[in-house]
Design an enzyme around this catalytic site. Structure first.
Site, PDB file in Angstrom:
ATOM      1  N   TYR A  67       2.034   9.920   3.414  1.00  0.00           N
ATOM      2  CA  TYR A  67       3.446  10.083   4.199  1.00  0.00           C
ATOM      3  C   TYR A  67       4.162   8.931   4.386  1.00  0.00           C
ATOM      4  CZ  TYR A  67      -0.138   8.958   7.724  1.00  0.00           C
ATOM      5  OH  TYR A  67      -1.007   8.490   8.593  1.00  0.00           O
ATOM      6  N   ASP A 113     -12.167   6.800  13.509  1.00  0.00           N
ATOM      7  CA  ASP A 113     -12.107   6.370  11.970  1.00  0.00           C
ATOM      8  C   ASP A 113     -12.432   5.035  11.519  1.00  0.00           C
ATOM      9  OD1 ASP A 113     -11.370   7.550   9.512  1.00  0.00           O
ATOM     10  OD2 ASP A 113      -9.267   7.067   9.705  1.00  0.00           O
ATOM     11  N   GLY A 145       0.664  -1.159   0.045  1.00  0.00           N
ATOM     12  CA  GLY A 145      -0.256   0.033   0.188  1.00  0.00           C
ATOM     13  C   GLY A 145       0.790   1.297   0.045  1.00  0.00           C
ATOM     14  N   GLY A 199       0.447   5.394   1.138  1.00  0.00           N
ATOM     15  CA  GLY A 199      -0.055   6.549   1.830  1.00  0.00           C
ATOM     16  C   GLY A 199       0.450   7.875   1.428  1.00  0.00           C
TER      17      GLY A 199
END
EC number: 2.7.11.1
Length: 624
Positions: A173, A285, A169, A171
């Site tokens: 950062y 979240d 994956g 992202g």
């Protein structure tokens, strides 16, 4: 504080005088004997009257009056400014990290001495009948293994200790890789993040928070953290590898789920949320991307960066501004089918990959966006949104654009509609609709905070789960979907970053990361503030570390009772995986069997030597 420090503190004049006056101290660590001793020496050296008055006033200011929740009054030998510093969240976290570090250090040291003593007793018992020359040779090898273990124990965990195999994956950062630890052959999910980018994007607290939560849990519903370490440029989180992909990929592939399937996954999500709440945290979240599917088809919760109340004021202001700007737009009427098709088109364009500034608006509770006080019920709101998406095909407040999503969230009471309801407000019985129990569960989640579920116990008692056995979800229940994995390195349920289409879908993510790195470089932040990452290092320690003396005998006994057939002999490449509980590699057992078959009969000394060598190797590998 050790016993010597306590004795010195008790003998201190100021402390004794305070005890006589009935002063209670809440925390012995806040009373520094050195600090008190310096004050006494200072008072002895004061000559003038004015200096004595200043010193007495300063000493009085050091005693800060405090009230605890029980109503008791106590005093602390600290200035108000020092008390304010200690009350900061970052200070409390560093203090807790320091305590955990020393506790782990002393526990591991005591366990090492205990196991070393047991190994010495076993060595003495096995070599007592041998000749002195052979005893000296075996003793030299035994000491060599002990020294090798101590040297290896002092070695810090580094990125060079892992082999990065496949990218899982990407992202804004950092990135996630499938990695293998070289000495133990563990397969882990390695999350790598640049310090400068984290600091530039104000994500340092989120990463530290995720690390703290993962180190405090041992639940089967949460992803396990094995190693957390850092270097000058990056921080690393080596976590449990969950090969089945995330729940978002599963939903995109399956589309709509039946209520029985939805009930199963929601029950496991409730168990995962309950594990987080028992730790004293709120996830905040929750979304399908944060639920992973393991090799047996069960759910595990991950990504705790936004857990608990750590949202900055700037982030809340941005959310409120986006919500206020979406108050008065025109909202055309869309049917359920149209909204489902629009949401599928958005998923195909992968526009949600960069949409995670402070959580996902499709699953966020309104009070979080409003900046009001909220509690753990915000997780139940997100759970209701996920349930709605499983049964209908899209989140209840999703829109074709981010602005429209904010608008739907603002008018959530009007937007929450039961599926299969047409423009005239009439339900079509022939269409596939949500049952009364499921709709009751959804509306109980998506409502005002005081009217929502207040605990997981209330959720378990809801009629939607009346036919579900909560005890033994992982043991009794059969998951609707079990990943088909060819081998342990199968990453087919994750994005293939060698594919140009996947890279094109992540171009916005790469662009966001590139801009953050350039901005950090222009601001002179190359490696970030190293002080912000104090206490980040962590190493997983099993609950029970016992010597593997009896287990070898059990293995040999099992081999005698159930001998393996030659046609079904195990391949070496399939035996590389290390069990975290047993700590021994199967490849060593296989090689040991081969050596015993080829060499034939051996003398007593050689058998003892081989036994000690094998036990020592397995034990050291297990302790590391």
């Amino acid at each position: 504080m050790d016993l010597l420090g306590l004795k010195e503190l008790d003998n201190n004049k100021l402390v004794s005088k305070a005890k006589e006056n009935g002063v209670e101290f809440s925390d012995l660590f806040l009373l520094s004997s050195g600090y008190l001793r310096d004050r006494e020496n200072a008072s002895a050296s004061v000559s003038s009257k004015n200096e004595r008055m200043v010193l007495n006033e300063e000493r009085q200011n050091c005693w800060t009056k405090r009230n605890d929740p029980k109503g008791l009054t106590y005093y602390q030998l600290l200035k108000p400014s020092e008390v304010e510093i200690l009350s900061r969240p970052e200070t409390r976290r560093k203090r807790m990290a320091c305590q955990v570090f020393f506790l782990n250090y002393y526990i591991s040291t005591i366990e090492y001495h205990k196991l070393r003593k047991e190994r010495l007793e076993e060595f003495t018992a096995c070599t007592s009948s041998l000749k002195q020359s052979k005893q000296k040779r075996l003793w030299k090898e035994h000491c060599g293994r002990e020294r090798a273990f101590l040297r290896k124990k002092r070695t810090k965990i580094q990125c060079s200790h892992f082999d990065l195999l496949v990218k899982l994956g990407q992202g804004g950062y950092g990135s996630v890789w499938l990695a293998k630890k070289r000495n133990t052959h563990e397969l882990l999910a390695m999350k790598m993040m640049k310090k400068s980018t984290l600091q530039q994007l104000n994500e340092v607290k989120h990463i530290l928070n995720e690390r703290d939560i993962l180190t405090n849990t041992n639940s089967e519903w949460l992803v396990k953290l094995y190693y957390a370490f850092q270097d000058k440029e990056k921080v690393y989180l080596a976590m449990e590898y969950v090969p089945g992909g995330d729940f978002r990929t599963f939903l995109t592939t399956k589309g709509l789920l039946h209520e029985n399937q939805t009930r199963f996954y929601l029950a496991e999500m409730v168990a995962a949320i309950s594990a987080v709440h028992k730790l004293g945290y709120m996830h905040r979240d929750l979304k399908p991307e944060n639920f992973l599917i393991d090799q047996k088809g069960h759910i595990k919760l991950s990504d705790f960066g936004l857990s608990t109340a750590i949202v900055t004021s700037n982030q809340v202001n941005r959310l409120q501004h986006a919500l206020v700007s979406a108050v008065n737009p025109q909202r055309p009427y869309l049917t359920q089918k149209q909204r489902r098709n629009i949401y599928k088109a958005l998923l195909e364009k992968n526009e949600n990959k960069v949409n995670s500034v402070v959580g996902s608006p499709e699953y966020m509770a309104p009070e979080v966006v409003y900046g009001k006080k909220y509690d753990r019920t915000v997780d139940y709101w997100s759970l209701g949104c996920i349930c709605y998406e499983c049964l209908v095909g899209y989140p209840p407040f999703s829109g074709s654009t981010l602005q429209e999503t904010w608008t739907n969230l603002y008018y959530w009471r009007e937007m929450l509609q039961r599926p299969s309801k047409n423009e005239n407000g009439i339900y079509d019985k022939k269409a596939r609709s949500v049952s009364d129990e499921a709709w009751s569960f959804i509306t109980k989640c998506l409502t005002e905070p005081t009217s929502r579920f207040q605990s997981t116990i209330e959720i378990q008692k809801h009629p939607f789960f009346k036919r579900l056995h909560w005890n033994g979800l992982r043991k009794r229940a059969v998951p609707p979907f079990v990943p088909r994995l060819e081998n342990q390195l199968d990453t087919s349920y994750f994005d293939d970053f060698n594919d140009e289409q996947v890279l094109d879908a992540y171009k916005d993510v790469y662009e966001k990361q590139r801009k953050a790195e350039q901005k950090a470089k222009s601001n002179g932040v190359m490696n970030g503030n190293q002080r912000q990452f104090l206490g980040f290092t962590f190493k997983y320690r099993p609950n029970a570390r016992k010597p593997l003396v009896g287990r070898h005998r059990e293995k040999r006994q099992l081999r005698k009772e159930k001998p393996e057939k030659k046609n079904n002999s195990t391949k070496q490449k399939d035996l590389i995986t290390v069990s975290h509980n047993k700590g021994t590699t199967a490849i060593e057992d296989l090689d040991e069997d081969k050596r015993s078959k080829t060499k034939g009969h051996k003398t007593k000394s050689s058998r003892v030597h081989r036994l000690l060598e094998r036990k020592g190797k397995d034990l050291y590998e297990f302790l590391l």
